[in-house]
Design an enzyme around this catalytic site. Structure first.
Site, mmCIF file in Angstrom:
data_model
loop_
_atom_site.group_PDB
_atom_site.id
_atom_site.type_symbol
_atom_site.label_atom_id
_atom_site.label_comp_id
_atom_site.label_asym_id
_atom_site.label_seq_id
_atom_site.Cartn_x
_atom_site.Cartn_y
_atom_site.Cartn_z
ATOM 1 N N ASP A 66 0.846 -1.202 0.000
ATOM 2 C CA ASP A 66 0.000 0.000 0.000
ATOM 3 C C ASP A 66 0.883 1.255 0.000
ATOM 4 O O ASP A 66 0.758 2.123 -0.853
ATOM 5 C CB ASP A 66 -0.910 0.010 1.238
ATOM 6 C CG ASP A 66 -1.749 -1.245 1.356
ATOM 7 O OD1 ASP A 66 -2.645 -1.413 0.533
ATOM 8 O OD2 ASP A 66 -1.471 -2.055 2.253
ATOM 9 N N TYR A 88 5.717 -14.398 0.317
ATOM 10 C CA TYR A 88 5.086 -14.679 1.607
ATOM 11 C C TYR A 88 5.525 -16.075 2.036
ATOM 12 O O TYR A 88 6.173 -16.793 1.268
ATOM 13 C CB TYR A 88 3.557 -14.615 1.482
ATOM 14 C CG TYR A 88 3.058 -13.343 0.822
ATOM 15 C CD1 TYR A 88 3.232 -12.106 1.442
ATOM 16 C CD2 TYR A 88 2.424 -13.371 -0.421
ATOM 17 C CE1 TYR A 88 2.784 -10.937 0.839
ATOM 18 C CE2 TYR A 88 1.972 -12.211 -1.023
ATOM 19 C CZ TYR A 88 2.161 -10.991 -0.392
ATOM 20 O OH TYR A 88 1.734 -9.841 -1.000
ATOM 21 N N ARG A 119 6.108 -10.618 -5.260
ATOM 22 C CA ARG A 119 4.823 -10.842 -4.582
ATOM 23 C C ARG A 119 3.981 -9.568 -4.652
ATOM 24 O O ARG A 119 4.475 -8.496 -5.054
ATOM 25 C CB ARG A 119 5.073 -11.242 -3.138
ATOM 26 C CG ARG A 119 5.545 -10.096 -2.267
ATOM 27 C CD ARG A 119 5.856 -10.524 -0.840
ATOM 28 N NE ARG A 119 5.708 -9.392 0.067
ATOM 29 C CZ ARG A 119 6.147 -9.366 1.308
ATOM 30 N NH1 ARG A 119 6.770 -10.417 1.816
ATOM 31 N NH2 ARG A 119 5.945 -8.297 2.073
ATOM 32 N N GLY A 120 2.737 -9.683 -4.192
ATOM 33 C CA GLY A 120 1.910 -8.478 -3.992
ATOM 34 C C GLY A 120 1.687 -7.684 -5.264
ATOM 35 O O GLY A 120 1.302 -8.230 -6.297
ATOM 36 N N GLU A 121 1.955 -6.394 -5.194
ATOM 37 C CA GLU A 121 1.655 -5.524 -6.341
ATOM 38 C C GLU A 121 2.896 -4.805 -6.880
ATOM 39 O O GLU A 121 3.236 -4.909 -8.054
ATOM 40 C CB GLU A 121 0.592 -4.501 -5.929
ATOM 41 C CG GLU A 121 0.275 -3.511 -7.028
ATOM 42 C CD GLU A 121 -1.038 -2.784 -6.860
ATOM 43 O OE1 GLU A 121 -1.978 -3.336 -6.258
ATOM 44 O OE2 GLU A 121 -1.153 -1.645 -7.357
ATOM 45 N N ASP A 122 3.575 -4.078 -6.015
ATOM 46 C CA ASP A 122 4.634 -3.210 -6.546
ATOM 47 C C ASP A 122 5.844 -4.008 -7.046
ATOM 48 O O ASP A 122 6.380 -3.718 -8.125
ATOM 49 C CB ASP A 122 5.070 -2.193 -5.483
ATOM 50 C CG ASP A 122 5.974 -1.122 -6.065
ATOM 51 O OD1 ASP A 122 5.560 -0.458 -7.030
ATOM 52 O OD2 ASP A 122 7.108 -0.969 -5.589
ATOM 53 N N SER A 123 6.280 -5.019 -6.298
ATOM 54 C CA SER A 123 7.430 -5.813 -6.768
ATOM 55 C C SER A 123 7.062 -6.604 -8.022
ATOM 56 O O SER A 123 7.897 -6.847 -8.893
ATOM 57 C CB SER A 123 7.963 -6.731 -5.663
ATOM 58 O OG SER A 123 6.966 -7.607 -5.201
HETATM 59 O O1 TRH Z 1 4.603 -6.098 0.625
HETATM 60 P P1 TRH Z 1 3.672 -6.665 -0.341
HETATM 61 O O2 TRH Z 1 3.266 -8.038 -0.111
HETATM 62 O O3 TRH Z 1 2.401 -5.756 -0.430
HETATM 63 C C1 TRH Z 1 1.085 -6.248 -0.577
HETATM 64 C C2 TRH Z 1 0.508 -6.021 -1.912
HETATM 65 O O4 TRH Z 1 0.661 -4.711 -2.333
HETATM 66 C C3 TRH Z 1 -0.958 -6.368 -1.913
HETATM 67 O O5 TRH Z 1 -1.514 -6.107 -3.154
HETATM 68 C C4 TRH Z 1 -1.642 -5.561 -0.854
HETATM 69 O O6 TRH Z 1 -2.957 -5.856 -0.815
HETATM 70 C C5 TRH Z 1 -0.989 -5.884 0.439
HETATM 71 O O7 TRH Z 1 0.384 -5.561 0.405
HETATM 72 C C6 TRH Z 1 -1.627 -5.146 1.578
HETATM 73 O O8 TRH Z 1 4.338 -6.616 -1.806
HETATM 74 P P2 TRH Z 1 4.638 -5.411 -2.808
HETATM 75 O O9 TRH Z 1 3.392 -4.811 -3.321
HETATM 76 O O10 TRH Z 1 5.573 -5.931 -3.777
HETATM 77 O O11 TRH Z 1 5.370 -4.321 -1.910
HETATM 78 C C7 TRH Z 1 6.674 -4.490 -1.468
HETATM 79 C C8 TRH Z 1 7.421 -3.174 -1.544
HETATM 80 O O12 TRH Z 1 8.663 -3.306 -0.888
HETATM 81 C C9 TRH Z 1 7.753 -2.766 -2.978
HETATM 82 O O13 TRH Z 1 7.568 -1.369 -3.106
HETATM 83 C C10 TRH Z 1 9.222 -3.109 -3.121
HETATM 84 C C11 TRH Z 1 9.704 -2.836 -1.740
HETATM 85 N N1 TRH Z 1 10.964 -3.454 -1.314
HETATM 86 C C12 TRH Z 1 11.991 -2.625 -0.909
HETATM 87 O O14 TRH Z 1 11.851 -1.403 -0.917
HETATM 88 N N2 TRH Z 1 13.159 -3.181 -0.481
HETATM 89 C C13 TRH Z 1 13.356 -4.535 -0.461
HETATM 90 O O15 TRH Z 1 14.445 -5.003 -0.052
HETATM 91 C C14 TRH Z 1 12.275 -5.369 -0.901
HETATM 92 C C15 TRH Z 1 12.459 -6.857 -0.911
HETATM 93 C C16 TRH Z 1 11.102 -4.797 -1.317
#
Ligand code: TRH
Length: 399
Positions: A34, A216, A294-298
């Site tokens: 988020d 996860y 995973r998730g959205e941004d990565s």
């Molecule tokens: O952390 P997430 O699992 O977030 C999730 C999803 O967004 C999902 O859709 C949402 O509903 C839920 O949260 C609440 O995965 P995501 O989206 O990839 O976000 C991880 C963020 O962390 C991304 O911006 C990349 C960042 N990141 C770093 O900044 N440094 C790191 O070392 C790593 C591994 C990731």
């Protein structure tokens, strides 16, 4: 237009009096996605569009992991030209109530009622977006930019749907991203420096398969770790500290797998990495041959990295996430030969709970997957960058 000097510094081309002021409200449900999406969007609107951006975030701890310079104890601070307000409770709307030209309510979080009332009283109603979660499903294009009139006030909220296909809002992509990736990939020195700084070791030999693992908790990882251990060639695993680290530690007979730790078994070597600031995450994807995200941004970043990737989708009740997984596959795998398409789908399904991932089969199709990853990054770029699409629409409404 706002003239608040504490808002983000506009770019040279945009003077403070004409810069568009934008407030982004973000409630962190869990994890980093988020705030990850909101922070990336905020940085892009400020740096590429010259907007004066303010982010309201209710969880500064999650935020600080992505942005280490953020202070946890400050109600209001400016980071990289962006104002960050600690959104302390649903009704709180900043120390002084000011309404921006563009208001983004991220992922259906509810705006403070006092703020909505002030929006309605503003001489010119702000452009109000509800920024939705990313989905690759077809229906998204039909709902993107649909207006929703407020039941009580003369305000209209516009639904902004990120997506992977035409007619959607697209996904975030910074203007400099491709050039930064190309520079990293073309520079053995940059790669060498990255490996030494991130893992404490020199880069692995060219015949090693480098895998980044951001996921996860996942029962399928045990089988995959065994397959990597027994694989024909060397596998180097890069694991940012997080929810999958416990399983990796157990595999190596350790109680934990903290950043800076290394372990090896058979043909598998693993490095535990510190969680980096958000801007540093891309280099991990560029340094790897295959990315687990995973998730959205990565998930989005892996697509721009143009390497084969495996998606651990955010699990939802009643398996509501599974159609979304298949919708993404339909886009991503569209032009792959049938056998590679099936292998990829089997592997993604196994990684998301259905079956056992077959690493040898995935590796067999790697050349085709690599070609498709590069082609797909080009196709996805045709949809346009989310920040640009949003800015364009907002400006059309502000005219
Ligand atoms: O952390 P997430 O699992 O977030 C999730 C999803 O967004 C999902 O859709 C949402 O509903 C839920 O949260 C609440 O995965 P995501 O989206 O990839 O976000 C991880 C963020 O962390 C991304 O911006 C990349 C960042 N990141 C770093 O900044 N440094 C790191 O070392 C790593 C591994 C990731």
């Amino acid at each position: 237009m706002s003239t608040d000097p504490t808002r983000s510094a506009p770019t040279a081309a945009v003077s403070a009096s004409t810069a568009i002021a934008c407030d982004i409200f973000c409630a962190v449900i869990d994890n980093f996605g988020d705030i990850g999406v909101c922070w990336r969007l905020a940085r892009q609107l400020a740096s590429e569009h010259g907007w004066q951006v303010r982010v309201f975030a209710d969880d500064l701890h999650a935020f600080q992991k992505l942005c280490p310079s953020l202070a946890l104890d400050r109600a209001r601070q400016t980071v990289g030209g962006i104002v960050v307000e600690h959104w302390r409770e649903p009704a709180h709307a900043g120390d002084t109530l000011e309404v921006a030209d563009v208001v983004i309510e991220a992922f259906g979080c509810e705006l403070p009622p006092i703020y909505v009332a002030a929006m309605a009283e503003r001489e010119r109603a702000p452009v109000w977006f509800n920024l939705e979660y990313l989905s690759a499903e077809d229906w998204v294009a039909d709902f993107h930019l649909r207006p929703s009139p407020h039941p009580r006030y003369a305000l209209t909220k516009t639904f902004f749907f990120p997506g992977l296909g035409p007619g959607t809002g697209g996904v975030l992509k910074e203007r400099h991203l491709d050039a930064a990736r190309a520079a990293f990939e073309a520079s053995p020195e940059a790669r060498d420096a990255w490996w030494r700084q991130t893992t404490g070791h020199a880069p692995p030999p060219a015949d090693a398969t480098v895998v980044s693992l951001f996921a996860y908790e996942n029962p399928a990882v045990d089988s995959l770790l065994e397959q990597w251990r027994d694989s024909a060639g060397p596998v180097v695993l890069l694991v940012p500290e997080g929810r999958i680290s416990g399983a990796v530690a157990r595999f190596f007979g350790q109680s934990s797998f903290p950043a800076g730790t290394h372990a090896a078994r058979g043909n598998l070597t693993a490095h535990a990495l510190a969680f980096t600031a958000q801007a540093g995450y891309d280099a991990l994807l560029w340094a790897s041959n295959i990315n687990f995200v995973r998730g959205e941004d990565s998930f989005v970043r892996a697509q721009w990295a143009a390497k084969p990737f495996v998606w651990h989708i955010y699990p939802q009740a009643d398996d509501a996430h599974l159609p979304k997984l298949d919708a993404a596959l339909a886009h991503y795998a569209r032009t792959l030969p049938a056998d590679a398409q099936e292998a990829l789908a089997r592997f993604w399904h196994a990684w998301n709970g259905a079956g056992r991932p077959d690493w040898a089969e995935f590796q067999r199709h790697r050349p085709a997957l690599q070609r498709r990853a590069a082609e797909w990054a080009g196709e996805l770029a045709q949809v346009g960058d989310l920040a640009g699409n949003l800015a364009l629409f907002a400006k059309s409404q502000l005219k």
